[in-house]
Design a protein around this motif. Structure first.
Motif, short mmCIF file in Angstrom:
data_model
loop_
_atom_site.label_atom_id
_atom_site.label_comp_id
_atom_site.label_asym_id
_atom_site.label_seq_id
_atom_site.Cartn_x
_atom_site.Cartn_y
_atom_site.Cartn_z
N LYS A 1 2.48 -12.31 -15.61
CA LYS A 1 1.87 -13.07 -16.71
C LYS A 1 1.61 -14.52 -16.30
O LYS A 1 0.71 -15.15 -16.82
CB LYS A 1 2.77 -13.02 -17.94
N ARG A 2 2.40 -15.03 -15.39
CA ARG A 2 2.23 -16.43 -14.95
C ARG A 2 1.26 -16.53 -13.78
O ARG A 2 0.46 -17.46 -13.72
CB ARG A 2 3.59 -17.00 -14.57
N TRP A 3 1.35 -15.60 -12.82
CA TRP A 3 0.51 -15.64 -11.61
C TRP A 3 -0.14 -14.28 -11.40
O TRP A 3 0.35 -13.44 -10.65
CB TRP A 3 1.34 -16.01 -10.38
N ARG A 4 -1.28 -14.08 -12.02
CA ARG A 4 -1.97 -12.79 -11.92
C ARG A 4 -2.39 -12.43 -10.49
O ARG A 4 -2.40 -11.26 -10.13
CB ARG A 4 -3.16 -12.76 -12.86
N PRO A 5 -2.72 -13.41 -9.63
CA PRO A 5 -3.07 -13.04 -8.25
C PRO A 5 -1.91 -12.42 -7.46
O PRO A 5 -2.11 -11.88 -6.38
CB PRO A 5 -3.48 -14.38 -7.61
N LEU A 6 -0.71 -12.47 -8.03
CA LEU A 6 0.42 -11.84 -7.36
C LEU A 6 0.25 -10.33 -7.27
O LEU A 6 0.73 -9.71 -6.32
CB LEU A 6 1.72 -12.18 -8.10
N LEU A 7 -0.47 -9.75 -8.21
CA LEU A 7 -0.69 -8.29 -8.18
C LEU A 7 -1.41 -7.86 -6.91
O LEU A 7 -0.86 -7.07 -6.12
CB LEU A 7 -1.43 -7.82 -9.44
N PRO A 8 -2.63 -8.35 -6.63
CA PRO A 8 -3.27 -7.91 -5.38
C PRO A 8 -2.55 -8.42 -4.13
O PRO A 8 -2.47 -7.70 -3.13
CB PRO A 8 -4.69 -8.47 -5.48
N ALA A 9 -2.01 -9.63 -4.19
CA ALA A 9 -1.32 -10.18 -3.02
C ALA A 9 -0.07 -9.37 -2.67
O ALA A 9 0.17 -9.04 -1.51
CB ALA A 9 -0.96 -11.65 -3.25
N GLY A 10 0.72 -9.03 -3.69
CA GLY A 10 1.94 -8.26 -3.46
C GLY A 10 1.65 -6.86 -2.95
O GLY A 10 2.30 -6.37 -2.02
N LEU A 11 0.66 -6.22 -3.55
CA LEU A 11 0.30 -4.87 -3.11
C LEU A 11 -0.30 -4.88 -1.70
O LEU A 11 0.00 -3.99 -0.90
CB LEU A 11 -0.64 -4.21 -4.11
N LEU A 12 -1.12 -5.88 -1.40
CA LEU A 12 -1.70 -5.99 -0.07
C LEU A 12 -0.61 -6.23 0.98
O LEU A 12 -0.65 -5.64 2.06
CB LEU A 12 -2.73 -7.11 -0.02
N TRP A 13 0.36 -7.06 0.65
CA TRP A 13 1.49 -7.33 1.54
C TRP A 13 2.25 -6.04 1.86
O TRP A 13 2.46 -5.70 3.03
CB TRP A 13 2.41 -8.37 0.89
N ALA A 14 2.63 -5.31 0.82
CA ALA A 14 3.39 -4.06 1.03
C ALA A 14 2.53 -3.02 1.75
O ALA A 14 3.02 -2.29 2.62
CB ALA A 14 3.88 -3.53 -0.31
N PHE A 15 1.23 -2.95 1.40
CA PHE A 15 0.34 -2.00 2.05
C PHE A 15 0.21 -2.30 3.54
O PHE A 15 0.20 -1.39 4.36
CB PHE A 15 -1.04 -2.01 1.39
N SER A 16 0.08 -3.58 3.89
CA SER A 16 -0.10 -3.94 5.31
C SER A 16 1.10 -3.53 6.14
O SER A 16 0.96 -3.04 7.26
CB SER A 16 -0.39 -5.43 5.46
N ILE A 17 2.30 -3.70 5.58
CA ILE A 17 3.51 -3.29 6.29
C ILE A 17 3.54 -1.77 6.43
O ILE A 17 3.87 -1.23 7.50
CB ILE A 17 4.76 -3.81 5.55
N SER A 18 3.18 -1.07 5.38
CA SER A 18 3.17 0.40 5.40
C SER A 18 2.12 0.94 6.36
O SER A 18 2.38 1.88 7.13
CB SER A 18 2.91 0.93 3.98
N PHE A 19 0.93 0.36 6.32
CA PHE A 19 -0.14 0.77 7.22
C PHE A 19 0.29 0.57 8.68
O PHE A 19 0.01 1.41 9.54
CB PHE A 19 -1.40 -0.04 6.92
N ALA A 20 0.98 -0.53 8.94
CA ALA A 20 1.45 -0.81 10.30
C ALA A 20 2.40 0.27 10.79
O ALA A 20 2.42 0.59 11.99
CB ALA A 20 2.13 -2.19 10.35
N GLN A 21 3.18 0.86 9.90
CA GLN A 21 4.10 1.92 10.28
C GLN A 21 3.35 3.12 10.87
O GLN A 21 3.82 3.75 11.81
CB GLN A 21 4.91 2.38 9.06
N VAL A 22 2.21 3.41 10.29
CA VAL A 22 1.40 4.52 10.80
C VAL A 22 0.70 4.10 12.09
O VAL A 22 0.70 4.84 13.08
CB VAL A 22 0.35 4.97 9.74
#
Length: 193
Positions: free
Chosen positions: A131-152
């Motif tokens: 509610k305070r920082w809406r850009p956290l949604l794409p930034a947080g998901l992109l961060w976690a996705f990048s780490i996960s993608f790197a695993q593959v």
């Protein structure tokens, strides 16, 4: 059906591990999945929470640690020993087809604990601060996705491993974030006061 899913998983793995291979990714992907690479981000988060939220910031850090511990416990201690899926780099007949950029490890593959842990942290922070920082949604998901993608990409997990880990992590982060908000003054986290 299961055989078809596993075959598709192998094909997706090869498409990422070999099909997307390039010198830039070869340099970046091992870093993204390295636990020490993200230490500055974790330190910033701790300082930010304590500085801006004092006692409630400490409670938030405890909830973050609880979120991480739950994600790691569910993925590594409960599910992996039951599923017993070998990592791509350990799977006989398949391990000679992959590009392995890091140490393979001896543990099982399904679900990816890296994906579970990081999606849990990201989802917790999204729930708490959206509610305070809406850009956290794409930034947080992109961060976690990048780490996960790197695993593959580096050869230690199949795509289904990281997808399952990510979904499990999101559920855990959502639950712990919701409990935190309902327990510790949602107004404080929405306004930043």
């Amino acid at each position: 059906m299961l055989d078809q899913l596993l075959q598709f998983d192998h094909q997706m793995f090869l498409g990422i591990n070999q099909g997307l291979a390039n010198p830039l990714f070869d340099a970046i992907m091992p870093l993204l999945r390295n636990k020490y690479f993200w230490s500055p981000l974790y330190l910033f988060l701790i300082i930010f929470l304590i500085k801006n939220y004092k006692k409630n910031g400490l409670i938030c850090i405890l909830f973050l640690l609880l979120t991480f511990a739950m994600a790691d416990f569910f993925s590594a201690s409960l599910i992996k020993p039951v599923a017993e899926r070998l990592r791509p780099c350990n799977e006989p007949g398949f391990n000679n087809e992959i590009r392995l950029l890091v140490s393979c490890g001896r543990g099982f593959s399904f679900p990816s604990s890296h994906a579970c842990n990081h999606f849990a942290i990201a989802m917790f922070l999204i729930v708490v601060f959206y509610k305070r920082w809406r850009p956290l949604l794409p930034a947080g998901l992109l961060w976690a996705f990048s780490i996960s993608f790197a695993q593959v990409y580096v050869g230690v997990h199949f795509p289904v491993d990281v997808i399952a880990g990510g979904l499990l992590g999101c559920m855990i982060g959502y639950v712990t974030g919701t409990i935190f908000l309902t327990t510790y003054m949602q107004k404080t986290w929405s306004t930043g006061s």
